[in-house]
Write a protein that holds these residues in place. Structure first.
Motif, PDB file in Angstrom:
ATOM      1  N   GLY A   7     -18.781 -33.438  35.849  1.00 34.58           N
ATOM      2  CA  GLY A   7     -18.562 -32.432  34.807  1.00 34.58           C
ATOM      3  C   GLY A   7     -19.839 -32.188  34.018  1.00 34.58           C
ATOM      4  N   LYS A   8     -19.661 -31.587  32.861  1.00 38.49           N
ATOM      5  CA  LYS A   8     -20.805 -31.316  31.994  1.00 38.49           C
ATOM      6  C   LYS A   8     -21.293 -32.636  31.402  1.00 38.49           C
ATOM      7  CE  LYS A   8     -22.451 -28.542  28.227  1.00 38.49           C
ATOM      8  NZ  LYS A   8     -22.205 -27.518  27.254  1.00 38.49           N
ATOM      9  N   THR A  10     -23.482 -34.607  28.610  1.00 34.97           N
ATOM     10  CA  THR A  10     -24.011 -34.416  27.257  1.00 34.97           C
ATOM     11  C   THR A  10     -25.504 -34.740  27.230  1.00 34.97           C
ATOM     12  OG1 THR A  10     -23.601 -36.686  26.541  1.00 34.97           O
ATOM     13  CG2 THR A  10     -21.780 -35.095  26.262  1.00 34.97           C
ATOM     14  N   GLN A  14     -27.531 -37.663  29.306  1.00 33.19           N
ATOM     15  CA  GLN A  14     -28.707 -37.339  30.122  1.00 33.19           C
ATOM     16  C   GLN A  14     -29.920 -38.119  29.642  1.00 33.19           C
ATOM     17  OE1 GLN A  14     -28.558 -35.319  33.022  1.00 33.19           O
ATOM     18  NE2 GLN A  14     -30.380 -36.570  33.247  1.00 33.19           N
TER      19      GLN A  14
END
Length: 190
Positions: A7-8, A10, A14
């Motif tokens: 998913g995305k 944050t 990262q």
């Protein structure tokens, strides 16, 4: 890997992943993988052990993440839009580009880690799995009577063999030679 990266991601996640990636690549340029401890990784990354274990099962898990992160640099355009007779070359070029774009890191790591050791075993396995996945998408199914998965494995193993020979074993090959060697080895199934 303990963190779901599908998913995305944050910025904080990262940043943490980048710190551990940087720590392991720095340490690999200095010493063999077997000599790197989780404590050293955490010290170089600037995070506590608890954070490391929130993200990774162990050092091997971090290494697997590193291979995945590096592989995202490869430019693997839509191979299905490439003519079937050029798909293996396109995949080979993408993987060669990835290795060539990380030449300095690869050289530093090779100084401290034997191509027969656990680090390169892990890398070899990763590249082979990636190559199989890529090749499976670009096999022209109508050209062969053998099972597609068997052909994909054969192609992937051959591509890996040539990449290993050129980039990990130190036999300098230019692109034309990479293609020629791969085609010569694959000629038996075409």
């Amino acid at each position: 890997m303990k963190k779901d990266l599908t998913g995305k991601i944050t910025r904080g996640t990262q940043r943490t992943l980048d710190a551990f990636f940087s720590a392991i690549t720095t340490l690999l340029a200095e010493k063999p993988f077997a000599d790197i401890s989780v404590n050293e990784l955490c010290e170089h990354a600037g995070y506590p052990r608890a954070t490391f274990y929130n993200y990774f099962e162990d050092r091997d898990d971090l290494l697997a993440y590193c291979w995945t992160a590096l592989s995202k640099q490869a430019d693997l355009a839509d191979l299905t839009s490439t003519a079937p007779e050029h798909r293996v070359d396109t995949a080979l070029d993408a993987m060669a580009d990835l290795l060539e774009s990380n030449t300095e890191l690869l050289r530093a790591i090779l100084r401290n880690n034997s191509p027969e050791g656990p680090l390169f075993s892990s890398l070899h396995g990763f590249i082979e799995r990636q190559a199989r996945a890529i090749i499976r998408t670009c096999i022209d199914r109508d050209r062969f009577t053998l099972p597609v998965d068997l052909i994909a494995d054969h192609y992937a193993n051959t591509v890996m063999l040539v990449l290993d020979w050129a980039y990990l074993r130190g036999h300098a090959l230019n692109r034309e030679q990479l293609h020629d060697y791969t085609h010569a080895l694959l000629h038996g199934v075409e």
